[in-house]
Scaffold this active site. Structure first.
Site, PDB file in Angstrom:
ATOM      1  N   THR A   1      -5.637 -47.067  77.208  1.00  0.00           N
ATOM      2  CA  THR A   1      -6.946 -47.134  77.856  1.00  0.00           C
ATOM      3  C   THR A   1      -7.753 -45.868  77.532  1.00  0.00           C
ATOM      4  O   THR A   1      -7.199 -44.788  77.440  1.00  0.00           O
ATOM      5  CB  THR A   1      -6.758 -47.248  79.386  1.00  0.00           C
ATOM      6  OG1 THR A   1      -5.930 -48.372  79.610  1.00  0.00           O
ATOM      7  CG2 THR A   1      -8.083 -47.393  80.115  1.00  0.00           C
TER       8      THR A   1
ATOM      9  N   GLY B   1      -5.717 -55.872  83.874  1.00  0.00           N
ATOM     10  CA  GLY B   1      -5.507 -54.654  84.671  1.00  0.00           C
ATOM     11  C   GLY B   1      -6.794 -54.237  85.345  1.00  0.00           C
ATOM     12  O   GLY B   1      -7.718 -55.040  85.531  1.00  0.00           O
ATOM     13  N   ASP B   2      -6.884 -52.971  85.689  1.00  0.00           N
ATOM     14  CA  ASP B   2      -8.033 -52.472  86.461  1.00  0.00           C
ATOM     15  C   ASP B   2      -9.246 -52.158  85.583  1.00  0.00           C
ATOM     16  O   ASP B   2     -10.377 -52.083  86.100  1.00  0.00           O
ATOM     17  CB  ASP B   2      -7.617 -51.190  87.220  1.00  0.00           C
ATOM     18  CG  ASP B   2      -7.213 -50.073  86.261  1.00  0.00           C
ATOM     19  OD1 ASP B   2      -7.709 -48.954  86.406  1.00  0.00           O
ATOM     20  OD2 ASP B   2      -6.408 -50.353  85.342  1.00  0.00           O
TER      21      ASP B   2
END
Lengths: 134, 178
Positions: free
Chosen positions: A1, A31-32
């Site tokens: 990321t 994911g976030d």
């Protein structure tokens, strides 16, 4: 990321995050990183944040917005809010990772509870800083 | 002198010093300094924070060692599924995309979603259809192939585990869901 946060000379904050997810992921796992409030958030009243780490925990703790709320509703500083969420709340949660954050007056926080985080930052015309480990 | 603040990250995790050669560390730092310089130049010239974060993240997406864009990890099917988001602190407008493949810079698509889609969050093949209408740059699978990412996938592809980018831990998922 990967991610970036900025405060420009007009006082506007912005945040951005991008990821390839997890190796061997299945079932369309997300994911976030694309979730506003969890992995990415910006608000001219409080801060700009981009997160990285174990997405499931950042989603369940709504990390980026959590820090903004602690500043807006509880009057915590960016540093206090980041330390509490990343070094205390997330650790108890078992969520490894970190984030980069900037507040409305240009303070920069780069907290992480893992062994390392690839990060770099600069303020005005001060020298650029680059770090990997604590 | 224009006053600004700017920070970027390339991921967090168990970055084992024993695996980090001096050469590799220098390469990672080059990737970080390049992205930081691109965003800083925009801010120093009076550009917007939104333009700066988009340009810096696009630079990191083009750098093969970080888990995004060109350096994205492999899914269980041997493909690449990427996610990105961007938010404007002034307007609270945001754009996000999830589960897209073959897009060179997902952060640019996220920005276009924010400004042209009338939505906040698009995902999957339909998001790719929207991307094509906006002239977003697509790449072939080869573009996203790196030996290191391929080997990372080979190590776990026949298991039920998945692995975070900077981690030596293999996850099975039980722990997280309590």
């Amino acid at each position: 990321t990967v991610g970036a946060v900025a405060l420009d000379s007009y006082g506007n904050l912005a945040a951005a995050t991008s990821t390839g997810g997890m190796t061997n992921k299945r079932f369309g796992r997300v994911g976030d990183s694309p979730m506003i409030g969890a992995g990415t958030y910006a608000n001219n009243n409080t801060c700009a944040i981009s997160c990285t780490g174990h997405g499931e925990y950042f989603i369940r703790a709504v990390v980026a917005y959590d820090i903004s709320c602690l500043m807006e509703y509880k009057g915590l500083s960016l540093k206090e809010a980041c330390e509490y969420v990343v070094k205390d709340k997330l650790v108890k949660f078992g969520g490894e990772g970190g984030l980069i954050a900037i507040d409305t007056v240009g303070n920069i926080e780069l907290p992480f509870n893992s062994e390392g985080m690839y990060r770099a930052w600069v303020k005005n015309n001060e020298p650029m800083q680059i770090a990997i480990y604590k | 002198m224009k006053k600004f603040s700017f920070a970027i990250h390339g991921g967090a995790g168990t970055i084992l010093p024993s695996l980090m050669t001096a050469e590799k560390e220098a390469t990672y730092k080059l990737g970080l300094s390049t992205a930081l310089s691109i965003g800083t130049a925009i801010l120093q010239n009076g550009g917007s924070s939104l333009d700066a974060v988009e340009a810096a993240v696009a630079s990191l997406e083009d750098f093969p060692l970080f888990n995004a864009g060109k350096g994205a990890v492999f899914t269980n099917k041997g493909t690449h599924e990427m996610d990105a988001s961007i938010m404007d602190g002034k307007t609270l407008e945001a754009g996000a995309v999830s589960g897209v493949s073959k897009i060179r810079n997902p952060i640019k698509l996220a920005r276009i979603i924010k400004e042209k889609s009338g939505h906040v969050f698009l995902c999957g093949s339909e998001a790719e259809v929207f991307a094509k209408t906006q002239g977003v740059l697509f790449e072939t699978d080869d573009y996203f192939y790196t030996e290191e990412r391929y080997q990372q996938w080979q190590d776990v592809k026949h298991t039920d585990t998945y692995q975070m980018d900077h981690s030596d831990k293999l996850e099975t998922g039980e722990k997280k869901f309590g």
